[in-house]
Design a protein around this motif. Sequence first.
Motif, PDB file in Angstrom:
ATOM      1  N   VAL A 394       0.828  -1.331   0.089  1.00  0.00           N
ATOM      2  CA  VAL A 394       0.153   0.025   0.011  1.00  0.00           C
ATOM      3  C   VAL A 394       0.701   1.380  -0.102  1.00  0.00           C
ATOM      4  CG1 VAL A 394      -1.576   1.354   1.267  1.00  0.00           C
ATOM      5  CG2 VAL A 394      -2.003  -1.085   1.085  1.00  0.00           C
ATOM      6  N   PHE A 395       1.873   1.062   0.939  1.00  0.00           N
ATOM      7  CA  PHE A 395       2.769   2.476   1.000  1.00  0.00           C
ATOM      8  C   PHE A 395       3.388   2.824  -0.334  1.00  0.00           C
ATOM      9  CE2 PHE A 395       3.354   2.938   5.831  1.00  0.00           C
ATOM     10  CZ  PHE A 395       2.087   2.888   5.983  1.00  0.00           C
ATOM     11  N   ASN A 396       3.829   1.721  -1.175  1.00  0.00           N
ATOM     12  CA  ASN A 396       4.785   1.769  -2.315  1.00  0.00           C
ATOM     13  C   ASN A 396       3.644   2.516  -3.534  1.00  0.00           C
ATOM     14  OD1 ASN A 396       7.327   1.079  -2.001  1.00  0.00           O
ATOM     15  ND2 ASN A 396       6.795  -1.234  -1.869  1.00  0.00           N
ATOM     16  N   LYS A 397       2.245   2.176  -3.258  1.00  0.00           N
ATOM     17  CA  LYS A 397       1.592   2.753  -4.515  1.00  0.00           C
ATOM     18  C   LYS A 397       1.388   4.549  -3.864  1.00  0.00           C
ATOM     19  CE  LYS A 397      -1.001  -1.389  -5.061  1.00  0.00           C
ATOM     20  NZ  LYS A 397      -2.402  -1.992  -5.237  1.00  0.00           N
ATOM     21  N   GLN A 398       1.593   4.975  -2.890  1.00  0.00           N
ATOM     22  CA  GLN A 398       1.702   5.993  -2.487  1.00  0.00           C
ATOM     23  C   GLN A 398       2.431   7.202  -3.586  1.00  0.00           C
ATOM     24  OE1 GLN A 398      -0.420   7.708   0.140  1.00  0.00           O
ATOM     25  NE2 GLN A 398      -1.272   5.525   0.294  1.00  0.00           N
ATOM     26  N   LYS A 399       1.719   8.078  -4.032  1.00  0.00           N
ATOM     27  CA  LYS A 399       2.400   8.933  -5.343  1.00  0.00           C
ATOM     28  C   LYS A 399       3.792   9.848  -4.559  1.00  0.00           C
ATOM     29  CE  LYS A 399      -1.410   9.327  -8.348  1.00  0.00           C
ATOM     30  NZ  LYS A 399      -2.372   9.942  -9.104  1.00  0.00           N
ATOM     31  N   SER A 400       3.473  10.083  -3.212  1.00  0.00           N
ATOM     32  CA  SER A 400       4.402  11.113  -2.763  1.00  0.00           C
ATOM     33  C   SER A 400       5.562  10.351  -1.875  1.00  0.00           C
ATOM     34  CB  SER A 400       3.793  12.151  -1.730  1.00  0.00           C
ATOM     35  OG  SER A 400       3.163  11.051  -0.742  1.00  0.00           O
ATOM     36  N   VAL A 401       5.581   8.958  -2.382  1.00  0.00           N
ATOM     37  CA  VAL A 401       6.556   8.062  -1.458  1.00  0.00           C
ATOM     38  C   VAL A 401       7.252   7.373  -2.530  1.00  0.00           C
ATOM     39  CG1 VAL A 401       6.752   6.212   0.332  1.00  0.00           C
ATOM     40  CG2 VAL A 401       5.037   8.116   0.617  1.00  0.00           C
ATOM     41  N   ASP A 402       8.817   7.510  -2.135  1.00  0.00           N
ATOM     42  CA  ASP A 402       9.556   6.650  -2.952  1.00  0.00           C
ATOM     43  C   ASP A 402       9.820   5.305  -2.473  1.00  0.00           C
ATOM     44  OD1 ASP A 402      11.530   6.942  -1.121  1.00  0.00           O
ATOM     45  OD2 ASP A 402      12.418   8.771  -2.398  1.00  0.00           O
ATOM     46  N   LYS A 403      10.290   4.165  -2.915  1.00  0.00           N
ATOM     47  CA  LYS A 403      10.376   3.030  -2.357  1.00  0.00           C
ATOM     48  C   LYS A 403      11.262   2.806  -1.046  1.00  0.00           C
ATOM     49  CE  LYS A 403       9.764   0.107  -6.453  1.00  0.00           C
ATOM     50  NZ  LYS A 403      10.306  -1.142  -7.226  1.00  0.00           N
ATOM     51  N   TYR A 404      12.434   3.889  -1.131  1.00  0.00           N
ATOM     52  CA  TYR A 404      13.141   3.816   0.001  1.00  0.00           C
ATOM     53  C   TYR A 404      12.691   4.156   1.408  1.00  0.00           C
ATOM     54  CZ  TYR A 404      17.018   5.515   3.048  1.00  0.00           C
ATOM     55  OH  TYR A 404      17.691   5.922   4.235  1.00  0.00           O
ATOM     56  N   LYS A 405      11.860   5.303   0.957  1.00  0.00           N
ATOM     57  CA  LYS A 405      10.998   6.080   1.993  1.00  0.00           C
ATOM     58  C   LYS A 405       9.900   5.188   2.618  1.00  0.00           C
ATOM     59  CE  LYS A 405       8.420  10.509   3.075  1.00  0.00           C
ATOM     60  NZ  LYS A 405       7.911  11.663   2.578  1.00  0.00           N
ATOM     61  N   ALA A 406       9.310   4.416   1.540  1.00  0.00           N
ATOM     62  CA  ALA A 406       8.237   3.283   1.748  1.00  0.00           C
ATOM     63  C   ALA A 406       8.881   2.565   2.784  1.00  0.00           C
ATOM     64  CB  ALA A 406       7.603   2.655   0.617  1.00  0.00           C
ATOM     65  N   VAL A 407       9.827   1.722   2.678  1.00  0.00           N
ATOM     66  CA  VAL A 407      10.432   0.865   3.547  1.00  0.00           C
ATOM     67  C   VAL A 407      10.679   1.281   5.062  1.00  0.00           C
ATOM     68  CG1 VAL A 407      12.373  -0.456   3.895  1.00  0.00           C
ATOM     69  CG2 VAL A 407      11.468  -0.474   1.692  1.00  0.00           C
ATOM     70  N   LYS A 408      11.110   2.604   4.997  1.00  0.00           N
ATOM     71  CA  LYS A 408      11.301   3.262   6.233  1.00  0.00           C
ATOM     72  C   LYS A 408      10.307   3.447   7.184  1.00  0.00           C
ATOM     73  CE  LYS A 408      14.388   7.408   7.766  1.00  0.00           C
ATOM     74  NZ  LYS A 408      14.976   8.382   7.406  1.00  0.00           N
ATOM     75  N   LEU A 409       9.291   3.842   6.187  1.00  0.00           N
ATOM     76  CA  LEU A 409       7.850   4.167   6.829  1.00  0.00           C
ATOM     77  C   LEU A 409       7.228   2.776   7.484  1.00  0.00           C
ATOM     78  CD1 LEU A 409       6.112   7.048   4.827  1.00  0.00           C
ATOM     79  CD2 LEU A 409       6.882   7.183   7.057  1.00  0.00           C
ATOM     80  N   VAL A 410       7.377   1.759   6.749  1.00  0.00           N
ATOM     81  CA  VAL A 410       6.825   0.391   7.339  1.00  0.00           C
ATOM     82  C   VAL A 410       7.706  -0.015   8.408  1.00  0.00           C
ATOM     83  CG1 VAL A 410       6.443  -1.972   6.712  1.00  0.00           C
ATOM     84  CG2 VAL A 410       6.171  -0.237   4.882  1.00  0.00           C
TER      85      VAL A 410
END
Length: 520
Positions: A394-410
Amino acid sequence: MVHQLDSENWEDINWKYHSKVVFRLQRRIFKAVRDKDIVKANRLQRLLFNSYSARMIAIRQVTQLNKGKKTAGIDGKKALRASERLKLEKHLKKHAKAWKHQRLREIPIPKKDGSKRILKVPTIADRAWQCLVKLTLDPAHEATFHARSYGFRTGRSAHDAKKVIFMNLNKARRGWTKRVLELDIEKCFDRINHEAILNRLICPEYLKIGINKCLKAGVHPKFPEQGTPQGGVVSPLLANIALNGIEKVGEFKDTDGKKRSICVRYADDMIFFLKPKDDERKLLKQVEEFLSERGMNVSQRKTKVTATTDGFDFLSWKFYVQNNGKFRSEPSEENFKAFQKKAKEIINNSSYGAEIKAMKLAPIIRGWRNYHKYTGMKGSRFSLWGLNKRTRRVFNKQKSVDKYKAVKLVNSAFPYVNQKTNGFISVQGEKSPYDGDTAYWAKRSSHLYDGATEKAMKKQSHKCGYCSLEFISDERIELHHIDGNHGNWKRNNLLAVHRGCHQYIHMSKCRKDTRFSEAG
């Protein structure tokens, strides 16, 4: 230091001083009741109930520290400004002895069987009065409560009850041969007889009159002499007072001559351990007699006897003993599904982004893992691998979030909690935070936390980094980042403080920043 005994500014009140005054009197009340000197205990209770410090602590508790602090009563008030809190103190001083309760706001809460439980919420002023009563009653009754009672008591928790279950059903105690009587009281809080509570109260007469009015404010019209309103600050304590002693049902003398209880109680939830030769019908009859004296009945539909090898649920855990004698515990099916549902609602919500989702998920996941950290959490299910994978997708699909940031947020949404199966250190016998052994309770509080919080508490000798009082109350301990950077987790930047102290640190900082900007 000059003590702020009547400060005109709420932010300038010396809470350390008031906490010491209240706790000192509570310790003396506890000791007087333990010594069976009820006259002295009542005199000290009058002193505490009429003290400025107790009124201020009660108001602070219900308006700033309690979880339901923003829940409105019948008057619609959700919060009080600082000036209103000071006015409430004066109102309590004038009317506390002859307090008049307002009606209660009723909030229906759905139950798992499809029925509804009615939560009855008092006004903020009524909650403050009830908290003042609780501060006065609690130490007196702590001196009389049974050691096997763990619910809604200072210094005790569900994990203490869980440890007792382990000690009774482990391999050394031949747990696989035993059975468990799962007892359910029919509408416990709605059926407790008022006389059963009032006759057992240890307090001055005018307090009994006030508590009687408090009970009458939330009664069902069909049962005017029964029930204690769920949602009140003092209600759990009153229920404990009425049910105290049920732990003695079925007691037996051990080989050392000491009496041993076969019961574990958490508020109105309880189980009894049965050996192969024990007669469950005889035990149940004794329980029914005990409850009937208090206006309550056993729920025949939900009360049952279960073999430990078949497993049973208690306090959101599933317990069972394998045929080889090994004791096992894990989150109950119902608890796990409820947690999953709550987490998925946040993950799948499209009204806010990944950053807010991560912020909302973290405390839910940390809280769930902390509650179950002393249970078996092996396997992908309880490791939350599937939920973690769904969150990352779900986080990877967010337009304002790149993959690196998505992993960090998870990773931030799924904080690590160290698992310590059956590693909980349970409370010793009939010990109480009011018994004067502050070193024991302060040290024990560190065991209730882990990671950076536990290390900070030990580094500070189990004392608050702001008020310097020992960590002996039930108030939540939080970590304060000294430099204000919540990404800096170095040991020297972390300070373990009471939740209330943490609030005042940030309030003081805001006031300083405001003054600085005004001067500029």
